[in-house]
Write a protein that holds these residues in place. Structure first.
Motif, short mmCIF file in Angstrom:
data_model
loop_
_atom_site.label_atom_id
_atom_site.label_comp_id
_atom_site.label_asym_id
_atom_site.label_seq_id
_atom_site.Cartn_x
_atom_site.Cartn_y
_atom_site.Cartn_z
N LYS A 143 11.10 -43.40 -10.50
CA LYS A 143 12.19 -43.17 -11.05
C LYS A 143 13.32 -42.89 -9.94
N PHE A 144 12.87 -42.37 -8.87
CA PHE A 144 13.72 -41.51 -7.77
C PHE A 144 13.48 -42.53 -6.44
N PRO A 145 13.80 -43.66 -6.29
CA PRO A 145 13.83 -44.55 -5.23
C PRO A 145 13.74 -43.91 -3.88
N ALA A 146 14.67 -42.82 -3.59
CA ALA A 146 14.81 -42.02 -2.32
C ALA A 146 13.34 -41.32 -2.05
N ARG A 147 12.69 -41.03 -3.04
CA ARG A 147 11.43 -40.05 -3.08
C ARG A 147 10.13 -40.99 -2.60
N ILE A 148 10.44 -42.38 -2.93
CA ILE A 148 9.11 -43.09 -2.80
C ILE A 148 8.46 -43.07 -1.31
N LYS A 149 9.15 -42.93 -0.41
CA LYS A 149 8.77 -42.96 1.08
C LYS A 149 8.07 -41.60 1.21
N CYS A 150 8.60 -40.43 0.69
CA CYS A 150 7.88 -39.40 0.78
C CYS A 150 6.48 -39.19 0.16
N ALA A 151 6.52 -39.90 -1.09
CA ALA A 151 5.30 -39.84 -1.62
C ALA A 151 3.95 -40.94 -1.11
N THR A 152 4.71 -41.74 -0.39
CA THR A 152 3.72 -42.94 0.36
C THR A 152 3.35 -42.60 1.71
N LEU A 153 3.83 -41.76 2.29
CA LEU A 153 3.65 -41.36 3.73
C LEU A 153 2.16 -41.18 3.99
N ALA A 154 1.51 -40.44 3.51
CA ALA A 154 0.18 -40.12 3.67
C ALA A 154 -0.66 -41.30 3.28
N TRP A 155 -0.45 -42.10 2.39
CA TRP A 155 -1.04 -43.23 2.07
C TRP A 155 -0.68 -44.48 3.05
N LYS A 156 0.35 -44.47 3.43
CA LYS A 156 0.63 -45.51 4.56
C LYS A 156 -0.01 -45.09 6.01
#
Length: 143
Positions: A121-134
């Motif tokens: 729901k918060f597009p600006a935070r998606i990169k935060c959440a996916t950093l480790a997974w990337k």
């Protein structure tokens, strides 16, 4: 359980991983190392993994960032430890789809990382959440 109760529970799980991260540190035994950052907000992570026989034998992370990125890294290490590399990559793909708001079957395979699904729901935070997974994807694909 109501939506509000579930949201509160998820928030508690995220803060628990942020305040008491699992698998924090660096593996020193010549393990696979991946450094990544999110220049938009300053999050950074170093992921170290020991891959043995096609399996994630051990994994640790260190870094700095917001509660979402650090909790996600902690959750990710728990989800992939002991998994074969193909399964770990599938979990990363599943997480990426979930965090984009897509319908993902067998979401429980992500463990505590399910608590991050509200980030969609918060597009600006998606990169935060996916950093480790990337970082995980990059490390395993380059391995």
């Amino acid at each position: 359980m109501s939506f509000d109760q579930l949201e509160t529970l998820y928030r508690q799980v995220i803060m628990d991983h942020y305040k008491r991260p699992r698998n924090k540190g660096v593996l020193q035994d010549g393990s696979l190392t991946v450094d990544m950052n999110n220049p938009t907000c300053g999050d950074r992570i170093r992921l170290t993994m020991k891959i043995d026989g096609g399996k994630v034998d051990d994994v640790k992370f260190e870094g700095e960032g917001c509660s979402i990125s650090m909790a996600s890294a902690s959750m990710m290490t728990e989800a992939i430890r002991g998994k074969d590399t193909e399964s770990a990559l599938r979990l990363a793909e599943m997480f990426s789809e979930m965090i984009q708001g897509k319908d993902v079957g067998q979401i429980e395979a992500l463990g505590d990382a399910v608590a991050l699904q509200g980030v969609a729901k918060f597009p600006a935070r998606i990169k935060c959440a996916t950093l480790a997974w990337k970082a995980l994807e990059k490390g395993l694909k380059d391995h």
